[in-house]
Design a protein around this motif. Structure first.
Motif, PDB file in Angstrom:
ATOM      1  N   ASN A   1       0.839  -1.203   0.000  1.00 29.08           N
ATOM      2  CA  ASN A   1       0.000   0.000   0.000  1.00 29.08           C
ATOM      3  C   ASN A   1       0.873   1.253   0.000  1.00 29.08           C
ATOM      4  OD1 ASN A   1      -2.136  -1.736   0.186  1.00 29.08           O
ATOM      5  ND2 ASN A   1      -2.715  -1.195   2.279  1.00 29.08           N
ATOM      6  N   ALA A   2       1.969   1.197   0.750  1.00 32.10           N
ATOM      7  CA  ALA A   2       2.894   2.345   0.784  1.00 32.10           C
ATOM      8  C   ALA A   2       3.517   2.552  -0.593  1.00 32.10           C
ATOM      9  CB  ALA A   2       3.979   2.119   1.832  1.00 32.10           C
ATOM     10  N   ALA A   3       3.885   1.444  -1.243  1.00 34.33           N
ATOM     11  CA  ALA A   3       4.477   1.550  -2.591  1.00 34.33           C
ATOM     12  C   ALA A   3       3.467   2.132  -3.573  1.00 34.33           C
ATOM     13  CB  ALA A   3       4.943   0.174  -3.065  1.00 34.33           C
ATOM     14  N   SER A   4       2.200   1.824  -3.375  1.00 31.52           N
ATOM     15  CA  SER A   4       1.153   2.282  -4.296  1.00 31.52           C
ATOM     16  C   SER A   4       0.869   3.778  -4.152  1.00 31.52           C
ATOM     17  CB  SER A   4      -0.134   1.492  -4.020  1.00 31.52           C
ATOM     18  OG  SER A   4      -1.211   2.011  -4.740  1.00 31.52           O
ATOM     19  N   THR A   5       1.094   4.323  -2.967  1.00 30.92           N
ATOM     20  CA  THR A   5       0.681   5.707  -2.682  1.00 30.92           C
ATOM     21  C   THR A   5       1.257   6.739  -3.664  1.00 30.92           C
ATOM     22  OG1 THR A   5       0.322   5.101  -0.379  1.00 30.92           O
ATOM     23  CG2 THR A   5       0.535   7.453  -0.839  1.00 30.92           C
ATOM     24  N   PRO A   6       2.547   6.690  -4.015  1.00 29.41           N
ATOM     25  CA  PRO A   6       3.064   7.729  -4.943  1.00 29.41           C
ATOM     26  C   PRO A   6       2.694   7.514  -6.408  1.00 29.41           C
ATOM     27  CG  PRO A   6       4.840   6.687  -3.679  1.00 29.41           C
ATOM     28  CD  PRO A   6       3.637   5.843  -3.517  1.00 29.41           C
ATOM     29  N   PHE A   7       2.202   6.323  -6.781  1.00 28.58           N
ATOM     30  CA  PHE A   7       2.023   6.035  -8.212  1.00 28.58           C
ATOM     31  C   PHE A   7       1.209   7.072  -8.985  1.00 28.58           C
ATOM     32  CE2 PHE A   7       3.142   1.333  -7.593  1.00 28.58           C
ATOM     33  CZ  PHE A   7       4.406   1.520  -8.109  1.00 28.58           C
ATOM     34  N   PRO A   8       0.074   7.554  -8.447  1.00 29.23           N
ATOM     35  CA  PRO A   8      -0.681   8.531  -9.234  1.00 29.23           C
ATOM     36  C   PRO A   8       0.135   9.781  -9.587  1.00 29.23           C
ATOM     37  CG  PRO A   8      -2.037   7.674  -7.465  1.00 29.23           C
ATOM     38  CD  PRO A   8      -0.640   7.169  -7.224  1.00 29.23           C
ATOM     39  N   TYR A   9       1.070  10.157  -8.761  1.00 25.69           N
ATOM     40  CA  TYR A   9       1.873  11.368  -9.001  1.00 25.69           C
ATOM     41  C   TYR A   9       3.122  11.027  -9.807  1.00 25.69           C
ATOM     42  CZ  TYR A   9      -1.425  12.045  -5.383  1.00 25.69           C
ATOM     43  OH  TYR A   9      -2.611  12.031  -4.702  1.00 25.69           O
ATOM     44  N   LEU A  10       3.782   9.938  -9.425  1.00 25.75           N
ATOM     45  CA  LEU A  10       4.969   9.484 -10.145  1.00 25.75           C
ATOM     46  C   LEU A  10       4.635   9.171 -11.606  1.00 25.75           C
ATOM     47  CD1 LEU A  10       7.769   8.024 -10.549  1.00 25.75           C
ATOM     48  CD2 LEU A  10       6.677   6.007  -9.586  1.00 25.75           C
ATOM     49  N   GLU A  11       3.557   8.434 -11.832  1.00 22.87           N
ATOM     50  CA  GLU A  11       3.267   7.995 -13.205  1.00 22.87           C
ATOM     51  C   GLU A  11       2.754   9.158 -14.070  1.00 22.87           C
ATOM     52  OE1 GLU A  11       1.034   4.336 -12.320  1.00 22.87           O
ATOM     53  OE2 GLU A  11       2.835   3.211 -12.881  1.00 22.87           O
ATOM     54  N   ARG A  12       2.142  10.159 -13.441  1.00 25.70           N
ATOM     55  CA  ARG A  12       1.796  11.373 -14.211  1.00 25.70           C
ATOM     56  C   ARG A  12       3.087  12.088 -14.624  1.00 25.70           C
ATOM     57  NH1 ARG A  12      -2.870  11.395 -10.946  1.00 25.70           N
ATOM     58  NH2 ARG A  12      -4.775  11.787 -12.128  1.00 25.70           N
ATOM     59  N   PHE A  13       4.058  12.079 -13.725  1.00 25.77           N
ATOM     60  CA  PHE A  13       5.368  12.691 -14.020  1.00 25.77           C
ATOM     61  C   PHE A  13       6.029  11.957 -15.203  1.00 25.77           C
ATOM     62  CE2 PHE A  13       9.989  12.553 -13.349  1.00 25.77           C
ATOM     63  CZ  PHE A  13      10.307  13.908 -13.291  1.00 25.77           C
ATOM     64  N   LEU A  14       6.011  10.632 -15.179  1.00 24.38           N
ATOM     65  CA  LEU A  14       6.573   9.852 -16.289  1.00 24.38           C
ATOM     66  C   LEU A  14       5.891  10.239 -17.600  1.00 24.38           C
ATOM     67  CD1 LEU A  14       6.520   6.200 -14.776  1.00 24.38           C
ATOM     68  CD2 LEU A  14       8.423   7.800 -14.712  1.00 24.38           C
TER      69      LEU A  14
END
Ligand SMILES: [Fe+2]
Ligand SMILES: [Fe+2]
Length: 270
Positions: free
Chosen positions: A28-41
């Motif tokens: 769950n902790a690993a999942s938390t940044p994905f919406p922001y990280l993957e928008r950055f990608l």
């Protein structure tokens, strides 16, 4: 390579979705940044696509790869947004941490060079193939009696990470290609993203453990070690290769269960 959006339904998925609660919290902790990280990608790749104006075969292919990459990552982050909402539903208020993470990626985008952003993207994408191997081939004991939707979501995500493993690498090599910047980008994202994930993990664990006795805490620590060990197993050896000037994700060996899982998940695409 294609983008697939399966019909995941998290309405009955609890925040503690695995038998080992610390395993669920770790992911769950690993999942938390994905919406922001993957928008950055996606922002970095979209910018790359606008600069790739050539009509030669290689430029056309790379533009096509970027289009599919962006569609895959968009499906990933919209799905992770729904998945992350489970934590809030179950009383883990991660909203202030999400704000921090979002600001952090905005800061990178505003203050860092385009080449650095591409190296960051490639650094993160380097984690895809070894993580896919762990997720698809080596975690079944942790998925035993776990919520099937959460498990399928993680496998789908890592399967597509494996599938698009060469896109950021090829884009980085088209625009810069320098060895030292690539390695710097890899270590920077490991420190930067790793630090944010750790902060979320500590928050989730502190809340989960707040009423535990000393004995329960020791047991929780033991389970956490099992959870982190599941991911770390085999990762280090694979990641060492990233430091080689000859590193390339092309020709990376497929996870054993990659094709079979792909066939399975494609039946759930909406
Ligand atoms: Fe992704
Ligand atoms: Fe990715």
């Amino acid at each position: 390579m294609r983008a697939r959006k399966p019909d995941f339904d998290f309405s009955n998925t609890p925040a503690i979705w695995a038998q080992n609660p610390e395993f669920a919290l770790f992911w769950n902790a690993a999942s938390t940044p994905f919406p922001y990280l993957e928008r950055f990608l996606n922002k970095a790749m979209a910018k790359a696509a606008t600069k790739l104006s050539g009509e030669d075969e290689a430029s056309r292919k790379l533009r096509g790869d970027i289009r599919t990459f962006i569609r895959q990552e968009s499906n990933h982050y919209t799905t992770h947004e729904r998945f992350n909402a489970i934590m809030k539903r179950d009383g883990f208020d991660i909203a202030p941490l999400e704000v921090e993470i979002e600001q952090e990626y905005e800061r990178l985008w505003q203050t860092k060079s385009f080449a650095f952003c591409l190296a960051y993207c490639e650094g993160f994408e380097t984690l895809g193939p070894p993580s896919a191997h762990s997720m698809l081939d080596n975690m079944e004991q942790h998925f035993d009696r776990a919520d099937p939707e959460a498990v399928a979501m993680w496998k789908w995500h890592l399967m597509e990470e494996f599938e698009h493993r060469t896109v950021c690498y090829d884009v980085y090599h088209h625009f810069h290609g320098g060895y030292f910047l690539r390695v710097y980008g890899f270590f920077y994202q490991a420190w930067h993203l790793g630090g944010m994930i750790k902060k979320v993990r500590n928050f989730l664990l502190a809340q989960y453990r707040q009423n535990m006795s000393g004995e329960e805490l020791a047991e929780s620590e033991r389970r956490l070690k099992l959870a982190t060990g599941a991911m770390g197993k085999g990762m280090l050896g694979k990641l060492i290769k990233v430091l080689s000037p000859r590193y390339s994700p092309h020709g990376y060996e497929e996870p054993r269960n990659y094709r079979a899982f792909m066939d399975k998940i494609e039946q759930r695409v909406i």
